[in-house]
Scaffold this motif. Sequence first.
Motif, PDB file in Angstrom:
ATOM      1  N   HIS A  70      39.307  37.846  45.263  1.00  0.00           N
ATOM      2  CA  HIS A  70      38.477  37.900  46.466  1.00  0.00           C
ATOM      3  C   HIS A  70      37.017  37.899  46.056  1.00  0.00           C
ATOM      4  N   HIS A 226      30.203  39.298  43.998  1.00  0.00           N
ATOM      5  CA  HIS A 226      31.234  39.553  42.999  1.00  0.00           C
ATOM      6  C   HIS A 226      32.471  38.742  43.335  1.00  0.00           C
ATOM      7  N   THR A 228      36.646  38.994  42.390  1.00  0.00           N
ATOM      8  CA  THR A 228      37.543  40.029  41.887  1.00  0.00           C
ATOM      9  C   THR A 228      38.935  39.510  41.590  1.00  0.00           C
ATOM     10  N   GLN A 266      40.804  49.755  43.176  1.00  0.00           N
ATOM     11  CA  GLN A 266      39.709  48.885  42.717  1.00  0.00           C
ATOM     12  C   GLN A 266      38.767  49.609  41.776  1.00  0.00           C
ATOM     13  N   GLU A 296      34.367  43.121  39.553  1.00  0.00           N
ATOM     14  CA  GLU A 296      35.320  44.074  40.120  1.00  0.00           C
ATOM     15  C   GLU A 296      36.723  43.580  39.812  1.00  0.00           C
TER      16      GLU A 296
HETATM   17 NI    NI Z   1      35.267  43.577  46.370  1.00  0.00          NI
END
Ligand code: NI
Length: 471
Positions: A70, A226, A228, A266, A296
């Motif tokens: 994501h 970011h 991930t 996470q 992340e």
């Molecule tokens: Ni995120």
Amino acid sequence: MKDAVFVSPDDIRSAFSAAMSAMYRTEVPAYGTLMDLVADVNAATLGADPVLRQRLEATDSLDRISEERHGAIRLGTPAELSMMRRVFAVMGMFPVGYYDLSTAGVPVHSTAFRPVGAEALSRNPFRVFTSLLRIDLIDDEMLRAEAERILSARRIFSDAAVELTAKAELEGGLGGADADRFVAEILETFRWHDRACVSPEMYHRLHQAHRLIADVVSFKGPHINHLTPRTLDIDAVQAGMPARGIAPKAVVEGPPSRRCPILLRQTSFKALDEPVSFQSADGGWSAGSHTARFGEIEERGIALTPKGRALYDRLLDETRKIVRPTADGSNAADYVAALSKTFEHFPDTWEGIRAAGLGYFTYSVARRAELPGKVGVSDFGRLVAEGVVRFDPIVYEDFLPVSAAGIFQSNLGDEAAQDFVASPNQQRFEADLGAAVLDEFAHYAAIEKASIDKCIRHLNGQRVTEQASQE
Ligand code: NI
Ligand code: OOG
């Protein structure tokens, strides 16, 4: 006729996700390092856990894992948000859920654009956590007006991106060449620009109001902040990060480590301090820096029912009453211990979670069986116990507000912690978006129900064919 030549939204989404990943790898090399670490950990986890591998294969979800990720962006105006909705729709991504982050001291509210439906998710589950700046939360009226003026002057989509989106809407899809151009044009919206569109003084004022406001207002577009990847063992990745030169945040957000993973865990590494230049009134450029982009990773577990989610929220709340994790990580061990202890109240076997109605599952027929009569939903408990029907957890595809706040904050630093009056405003968000957000629970419930209906049809159909062949 025309349909035959359209590229499926799932394929456009896959191409876009791959293009974003390639771009972010060159923009933020630590992301590439993290991807390599995640690939190693996932391979090792699957090698050591044949049951997990078998379950992922059986549910057709093994292939999607290494492709899965994501991203997140922060938008400045309602017009940007509603255009973004139209753009994502071309890729089969729709707004699911409403997240109010003002309660956590972050002046945004958000949704997640993602594919819906089991089929689209298994093709490629790429999602983008999308936030809209709450400009109404800037106290200083003059600054607010200036921020609005700066934002209204920028155009984050190219002309071609807007035209191709309108074409897809009008004609019902995009052909091959158009789909390729669409991906390339949209990628530009997410690209990093190291030249700010404000003066150093304005940047400083925005930054004083909130670091996030400076991030949204000062640049040409909503750079992806970011990307991930999904890991099968977040604790292993967290532990492996320092050896590859990456410093993780102090604690993993979300539920504790468990045998049966629930929802979402996470962790991230701190945002990079990056060189940028600011344009002064005389047109010259001056050097400065900006911190926004980070890395992340996440581990996804089962989607919980409203009852399961209420239990999760209560246990997380209880934990945070005992210990609240500080940004410097000094009480990380105490927090992890308290979290594991409180979560002992959450069943940790799939059957325990299923029987208590805490999670969503897909059901499928595991073996042929002699059935006394027509089966219905009320027979499921027995059919599961007898092994006629198997059940597999449905993956949680969404986000968690407390975790999201923790991710935002770990990148803003302690000094940025600020109190805003909590003011969720889903109605306003949906008006700006130009659509209602989908309800995540209804979505999981529908996937579960479809699998149950299919089982029932299969079992009853099987009985009918067996009887017929005996006659
Ligand atoms: Ni995120
Ligand atoms: C979004 C932070 C939230 C997550 O995974 O919960 C998020 C942002 O920093 O823009 O990405």
